[in-house]
Design a protein around this motif. Structure first.
Motif, short mmCIF file in Angstrom:
data_model
loop_
_atom_site.label_atom_id
_atom_site.label_comp_id
_atom_site.label_asym_id
_atom_site.label_seq_id
_atom_site.Cartn_x
_atom_site.Cartn_y
_atom_site.Cartn_z
N GLY A 51 0.61 -1.34 0.00
CA GLY A 51 -0.03 0.05 0.11
C GLY A 51 0.75 1.35 0.00
N ALA A 52 2.08 1.08 -0.21
CA ALA A 52 3.01 2.19 -0.06
C ALA A 52 3.01 3.21 -1.35
CB ALA A 52 4.45 1.83 0.35
N GLY A 53 2.25 2.85 -2.41
CA GLY A 53 2.16 3.18 -3.63
C GLY A 53 3.40 2.84 -4.83
N LYS A 54 3.71 1.81 -4.75
CA LYS A 54 4.82 1.35 -5.57
C LYS A 54 4.29 1.60 -6.80
CE LYS A 54 5.40 -2.49 -3.24
NZ LYS A 54 4.55 -2.16 -2.18
N GLY A 55 2.84 0.79 -7.08
CA GLY A 55 2.26 0.76 -8.39
C GLY A 55 2.15 2.17 -9.04
N THR A 171 5.37 5.23 7.22
CA THR A 171 5.09 5.01 8.66
C THR A 171 4.08 3.94 8.78
OG1 THR A 171 3.55 6.83 8.86
CG2 THR A 171 5.78 7.26 9.13
N LYS A 172 4.07 3.40 9.93
CA LYS A 172 3.04 2.29 10.54
C LYS A 172 1.71 3.14 10.32
CE LYS A 172 1.90 -0.72 14.40
NZ LYS A 172 2.60 -1.02 15.76
N LYS A 173 1.52 4.35 10.73
CA LYS A 173 0.26 5.02 10.72
C LYS A 173 -0.14 5.28 9.28
CE LYS A 173 -1.06 9.18 12.33
NZ LYS A 173 -0.56 10.39 13.20
N GLY A 174 0.83 5.67 8.64
CA GLY A 174 0.58 5.97 7.27
C GLY A 174 0.13 4.63 6.43
N GLN A 175 0.69 3.56 6.78
CA GLN A 175 0.47 2.31 5.89
C GLN A 175 -1.19 2.00 6.26
OE1 GLN A 175 1.76 -1.52 7.15
NE2 GLN A 175 1.77 -2.38 5.07
N ARG A 176 -1.46 1.97 7.70
CA ARG A 176 -2.70 1.70 7.95
C ARG A 176 -3.95 2.49 7.27
NH1 ARG A 176 -6.29 -1.07 10.88
NH2 ARG A 176 -4.72 -2.63 11.27
N LYS A 177 -3.57 3.78 7.14
CA LYS A 177 -4.50 4.76 6.40
C LYS A 177 -4.68 4.08 5.20
CE LYS A 177 -3.81 9.07 6.08
NZ LYS A 177 -2.77 10.38 6.56
N ARG A 178 -3.46 4.07 4.33
CA ARG A 178 -3.66 3.71 3.12
C ARG A 178 -4.43 2.46 2.87
NH1 ARG A 178 0.70 5.76 -0.27
NH2 ARG A 178 1.21 7.63 0.94
N LEU A 179 -4.15 1.40 3.58
CA LEU A 179 -4.67 -0.05 3.51
C LEU A 179 -6.37 0.27 3.87
CD1 LEU A 179 -2.37 -2.39 5.16
CD2 LEU A 179 -2.49 -1.70 2.65
#
Lengths: 553, 553
Positions: A51-55, A171-179
């Motif tokens: 979910g970090a936006g690699k795509g 960040t952990k928070k950032g990942q959770r938000k994206r997912l």
């Protein structure tokens, strides 16, 4: 390493972003075309959090790049495959394909750009996680993974590719938000099923593993670039800038006169001297021709590495010590061959069910009897179970890839048999002797091959390497036989005669090969084939014994 | 047909068998080498009852043949795959790959022998069985299968392959005995699990279906050879004899001066006349050059087929009626493009879950704006979801196969998007105009293409065919633009200028293409691209509409 990513920078104004982005993309488009003409390959790996936006980073580039010279590999199912392969090893079962095969398959030609959306580090991470859970040797597993990875990247770099590795960090928070955002939208929910949301809870554990893995794989020839995935604009700019730099550096390197070796050595092929005077390929090799051939052989051997960095068996074979007198009488031959073939048939059925991959590789002098030997093995197998891989002259796409690519893409599936009629050793035999490979290329090939074979054995494959030997006198007799028989004439070519004139060069190449690639995990076996019956039975015996040992029969 | 197999002949004495077998194999080995030099391809299909010994027949041949020019395709999982694909169609879901793709993939080059251990008839039988159980249109299903099969075999034969089809027949009693033997041996039991033993009970039902299928596919260009599978020796001899005959016939045909066309016509390429006088590619096309180009265009059109045997839409496009004035203002463009791209993004996510394959094909004049149009579509998609397939000059292996092979092997998986930047229509455009294909080759290509596209649509694919049009004046302006811009120079080549000199020939080829390939199931759409904004929005609209219709949104 991950702690160095700065998440605190303020937002980048849209106009500033657009101006710089446009300029970078324009430059990248031009560089891509130059790289294409110059044969500079670019391997661009995106690793990072789910979910970090690699795509999206890749899509941004794809929009501008020339699709004709760009490839995208997507490791969607890497998790499952790795899990299966790895877990299998614990129970004596193997994955259908070796772990690195997918990445090799996806590799574009020199001159193209290959994007990997997740790659070998994701697979390694998966293996490490399982290792830490399932058994004790997590450190050993890490060392093995890193060695495979280093060898892979090193080979690409040596071969004219630039390897750029991005880790997209959030960040952990950032990942959770994206997912959660992906999960909440019914259109994209399928991408983040509950199990993946749950997996995000493992952020802290994964952080430690990633960080350690990144630090240990930050090779000088292929360093990591950490990207702040929480800032789309900065991420796109960082990626584009890195690629522009990498291509400019590579293009400058290619344009500059090579310091190391290459240009001078390319022409100076080992057989330059004997080729100067036209020789009769049918004449016996003696006098001045013999001396010149011997000198060329010695010169080539002097360029071969002193030693391998892989473990080599002390009792590796040598051409001079082959016993050409070994023979078997016809009745004994028939009896033993039939018995062995029957056992092989039963073992192959077991092997199929247990998913063991079997690779049987044949190298040998012309007319030594490789083909007939292979046929006696194949005869015992179901036609569905084996593939014979010949090694004709490489095609253009093959020449535009590292030499092992054609073999990485020609492996049997687990449970199947691959029979190789000549092989990857062509690099250090015919290509060395005929000058098709530069000395720096064939000299590094010994350990590239050892690394390749280690990866195969790691996968779970049984790898048998046969050198089919024949004495020069017996070879001569067979050449004459072939010329006289219409059903065999296609088997003899002018090249066969010319090769005889290069006996000393081939002999030196074979001895170097034995010395540098008789690894403990994939040693060479000589099949003495002046008497083909002896050689066939010996091959069958070795194959049957190897299968019996593995299958515990 | 099956009743003609004679199971009553007495056993063949071993010595008689061996003598004839040896002689046939010796001949076959020589013929294989001749076929290799002559570029004669051989496709050998083995169909027949489970356990009838198809694999053993192939093994017998493989033992003697040259592995370098022999391939074996094994349809082990054909049953399951066919079942899934077919059953899926009932529920609006498609198999990952079109049914014939595996067979195309496995096809060897001209000059080689490809064995198929089970093939397209096994798949057809499976479909017919399911059709008779699941719905009413069994007759329609049979007709569709047979048409696909006939077109496939016909294309191979037209392309220089001999197609040999064996059906290995055994009696009901014979089959049961064989299956039980395999089942009883613990080593081979995995090959005949209980479910397969049970399936043998359907012998009588399958007999009727096979018999009917065989009769209807006993084409004069690819007839069936029925083999008595209960007599191993006779079966081996029958197979070997048939292959020897087939190769001898093909070699004789290739050696003889071709009556039909070829040799004479090959040189006589449509543009032979204008090529004679050197012309300035930058000069406007007028006067004698124009007249010559027009004459060449007319000559080529005269060779194009009068009509297609596929259903063609009455309202197919024509080059002369394209409206070059269509345009969109920038604000309106941005608004509509964004809206459409957002809808496409959502639809693609649905499409992925529903496993719909989407093929979007672009052909068009040089500099018409194909690439930029494709990018606007790709921009809306996840990088994981699409592949852009360019069409560079064919490689050597591609040239050694039927021209559609490179596209059969480059299809998106179901749920994915394939974007084609030029396509299989190259055969009837550039290859026709430049004389890279002979007139008999490109003339038959229209219906070969129609058959190919029918198979794709049958599979469940959405196939959109875009012709990106630009007026000659606007094209000229863009050429000059490209030459002036360093970031675009790679997009313009001397070929582009030369193609302008062949405007009449290309126009005629395009009009013939529209007339002969605007099928009801895969019609052409013109994207008027003097204003690229208009063309991009139109493409997005058509794609979105097609997806909405299919997905019932």
């Amino acid at each position: 390493m991950l702690e160095t990513v700065d998440f605190s920078e303020g937002a980048l104004p849209k106009d500033d972003y657009k101006r710089e982005h446009d300029a970078l993309m324009e430059r990248l488009v031009v560089l891509q075309q130059q790289a294409r003409s110059a044969g500079v390959g670019l391997v661009v790996l995106f690793e990072g959090w789910e979910g970090a936006g690699k795509g999206s980073r890749i899509s941004d580039l794809m929009f501008h790049l020339d699709a004709r010279a760009t490839g995208v590999y997507v490791g969607l199912d890497a998790d499952e495959d790795a899990e299966r392969s790895f877990a299998g090893r614990e129970w004596g079962v193997t994955g259908y394909h070796p772990l690195m095969q997918d990445f090799w398959r996806a590799l574009g030609e020199r001159g193209s750009i290959t994007f990997y959306d997740r790659g070998w580090y994701s697979v390694a991470l998966q293996r490490l996680r399982l290792a830490s859970r399932c058994h004790d040797d997590a450190a050993g597993e890490e060392a093995r993974c890193l060695e495979s990875i280093r060898d892979f990247e090193r080979q690409l770099v040596d071969d004219g590719y630039a390897v750029v590795k991005f880790f997209v960090h959030v960040t952990k928070k950032g990942q959770r938000k994206r997912l959660e955002r992906l999960h909440d939208d019914p259109v994209t929910r399928w991408r983040v099923p509950d199990r993946k949301l749950a997996a995000a809870k493992g952020y802290d554990e994964a952080y430690g593993l990633y960080d350690r893995l990144l630090e240990r794989s930050d090779f000088d020839f292929a360093p990591w670039v950490l990207v702040n995935g929480e800032d789309k604009r900065r991420a796109n700019l960082a990626v584009a800038r890195t690629l522009v730099d990498a291509l400019e550096r590579e293009l400058a390197r290619v344009a500059a006169p090579e310091e190391v070796a290459a240009s001078g050595e390319a022409g100076e092929s080992p057989d330059a001297a004997p080729a100067a005077a036209p020789i009769d390929p049918h004449a016996p090799l003696e006098g001045a021709a013999l001396a010149a051939a011997q000198a060329a052989a010695d010169a080539a051997s002097a360029r071969a590495p002193r030693a391998s960095r892989f473990p080599i068996r002390a009792d590796y074979p040598q051409v001079d010590t082959v016993d050409h007198a070994l023979a078997l009488d016809p009745d004994e031959y028939r009896r033993r061959r039939k018995d062995l073939q029957q056992r092989l048939f039963r073992l192959e059925n077991l092997m199929y069910q247990r998913r063991v991959p079997l690779l049987i590789m044949y190298e040998g002098w012309d007319a030594a009897g490789k083909g007939g030997n292979i046929k006696r093995v194949a005869q015992a197998l179901d036609a569905r179970a084996y593939t014979i891989f010949p090694s004709p002259a490489p095609t253009k796409p093959e020449l535009a890839h590292p030499f092992l690519w054609r073999y990485w893409t020609r492996l049997p599936k687990a449970g199947h048999v691959g029979l190789y009629d000549r092989s990857w050793y062509g690099r250090v035999l015919v290509e060395r002797v005929e000058g098709f490979a530069r000395p720096d290329e064939w000299a590094r090939a010994y350990d590239e091959i050892n690394a390749f074979e280690r990866d195969l054995v790691d996968w779970g494959a049984i790898l048998l390497k046969f050198w089919v030997d024949v004495s020069p006198d017996e070879q001569l007799r067979r050449f004459h036989d072939r010329e006289a028989d219409p059903a065999k004439q296609w088997k003899i070519t002018p090249d066969d005669w010319r090769n005889r004139q290069k006996y000393p060069q081939y002999k030196a190449a074979i001895d170097d090969m034995f010395r540098l690639t008789s690894t403990t995990y994939a040693p060479w076996t000589v099949l003495e084939s002046d008497d083909k019956r002896h050689a066939r039975v010996k091959a069958l015996e070795i194959i049957v014994a190897a299968l019996e040992e593995r299958l515990g029969e």
